[in-house]
Write an enzyme that holds these catalytic residues in place. Structure first.
Site, PDB file in Angstrom:
ATOM      1  N   SER A  40      68.127  72.792 136.328  1.00 28.32           N
ATOM      2  CA  SER A  40      66.772  72.463 136.754  1.00 28.32           C
ATOM      3  C   SER A  40      66.633  72.576 138.278  1.00 28.32           C
ATOM      4  O   SER A  40      66.849  73.646 138.834  1.00 28.32           O
ATOM      5  CB  SER A  40      66.390  71.069 136.244  1.00 28.32           C
ATOM      6  OG  SER A  40      65.007  70.841 136.377  1.00 28.32           O
ATOM      7  N   ASP A  91      61.157  75.071 126.596  1.00 26.39           N
ATOM      8  CA  ASP A  91      61.208  74.197 127.774  1.00 26.39           C
ATOM      9  C   ASP A  91      59.786  73.787 128.154  1.00 26.39           C
ATOM     10  O   ASP A  91      58.979  74.620 128.571  1.00 26.39           O
ATOM     11  CB  ASP A  91      61.883  74.938 128.933  1.00 26.39           C
ATOM     12  CG  ASP A  91      62.202  74.012 130.112  1.00 26.39           C
ATOM     13  OD1 ASP A  91      61.521  72.978 130.264  1.00 26.39           O
ATOM     14  OD2 ASP A  91      63.122  74.354 130.876  1.00 26.39           O
ATOM     15  N   HIS A 146      64.409  71.737 127.691  1.00 28.57           N
ATOM     16  CA  HIS A 146      64.702  71.714 129.120  1.00 28.57           C
ATOM     17  C   HIS A 146      66.143  71.321 129.446  1.00 28.57           C
ATOM     18  O   HIS A 146      66.800  71.984 130.248  1.00 28.57           O
ATOM     19  CB  HIS A 146      63.737  70.777 129.848  1.00 28.57           C
ATOM     20  CG  HIS A 146      63.954  70.734 131.331  1.00 28.57           C
ATOM     21  ND1 HIS A 146      63.786  71.850 132.135  1.00 28.57           N
ATOM     22  CD2 HIS A 146      64.363  69.739 132.163  1.00 28.57           C
ATOM     23  CE1 HIS A 146      64.060  71.536 133.384  1.00 28.57           C
ATOM     24  NE2 HIS A 146      64.412  70.264 133.425  1.00 28.57           N
TER      25      HIS A 146
END
Length: 314
Positions: free
Chosen positions: A161, A258, A288
């Protein structure tokens, strides 16, 4: 005897994950064709990926250490010494070095005898500092400190991320310390572009309040708060506006489901990096965090393939 090369098997494996096939036999056949992983399997090294390990077998986990820095908060880290290239894990916003991906990677690196380092950013986990006072620039400095002072030799950076954004910034700043990059749900520029894509009136409302409130299922409060100062500072670190001067191998794994960071960001990164060696792997059902057992296996296989490639080049 299987004669499929390691790279060919990884490409086939990526197609398997993208297609969403339910054939476990196909997955087993592909895994058995990997030269490097077959050796690890024979030695029991992939025990790190068993359900028991992923649920937290902590008996042989590395110990927490603290790195002091002049006039800056101490950073908590865990390190396993071993061969080069090493692996460094960069967690996401609000996450720590004790997540499933980070712990599975440690067990995997131990099984190969390669060095591994994971740490908490300033204001995260066991490190000093206040999360709300951190910025992208703050955490970039953390990563550079880790590369300069704690990691020996070139590293494969694995960023999750926002960690994927930070790994790009670190690779630009320290090309000599960067052997390869693996992005998991890479969030390059994401906070800035998301805020700027809001309707003008909505943005003005947040600017008047001085903070942007984002609903999320990844925090106990159910939301993240970002100050306007945080967002303005983050603008200084955006990388998608021009070619990205990174020439090492790059692998980008992203889930099509996601809901936090759109998968097309990984495609944008792939288009802009200057490296001739870039692969994007899209998981049809991936979300995610990419923390399911099969997600973690795919991450490990990707890193194993990069280690094999890098050591063969040497």
């Amino acid at each position: 005897m299987c004669h499929v090369s390691k790279r060919e098997s990884l490409l086939l494996l990526s197609r398997y994950f993208i297609s969403g096939s339910r054939s476990s036999m196909a997955a087993v056949a592909l895994r058995s064709c990997r030269r490097g992983l077959s050796q690890i399997l024979s030695n029991g090294g992939l025990a790190a990926l068993s359900s028991r390990r992923l649920e937290g077998d902590r008996r042989h986990k590395s110990t927490v250490q603290y790195a002091s820095r002049p006039d800056l908060p101490k950073l908590a880290y865990r390190r396993v010494k071993g061969k080069s290239p090493g692996v460094v894990f960069l967690p996401g916003y609000g996450s720590t070095m004790n997540g499933q991906k980070a712990e599975a990677l440690e067990e995997f690196c131990k099984s190969l005898g390669h060095s591994y380092l994971r740490f908490d950013y300033t204001g995260h986990g066991a490190s000093e500092g206040v999360l709300a006072e951190g910025t992208i620039g703050t955490w970039k400095k953390d990563v550079l400190f880790v590369l300069d002072e704690l990691a020996e030799g070139p590293q494969i950076m694995v960023g999750s991320s926002i960690g994927g954004w930070l790994m790009l910034l670190a690779a630009i700043a320290r090309p000599e310390k960067t052997a390869a990059l693996v992005g998991i749900s890479t969030a390059a520029d994401h906070l800035v572009t998301s805020f700027n894509s809001l309707p003008l009136e909505t943005r003005k409302e947040f600017e008047e309040k001085g903070e942007w409130i984002v609903p999320t299922k990844h925090s106990e409060e159910g939301l993240y708060k970002f100050s306007m100062d945080f967002l303005h500072e983050a603008e200084n670190h955006c990388v998608l506006q021009s070619p990205i001067p990174i020439t090492c191998p790059v692998r980008l794994i992203h889930g099509l489901k996601d809901e936090d960071v759109p998968w097309h960001i990984s495609m944008q990164v792939a288009e802009r990096v200057l490296s001739p060696d870039v692969d994007v792997i899209l998981r049809r059902h991936g979300q995610h965090r990419m923390s399911d057992k099969d997600d973690i296996k795919l991450m490990v296989y990707t890193i194993d393939d990069l280690i094999d490639k890098l050591t063969t080049l040497v």
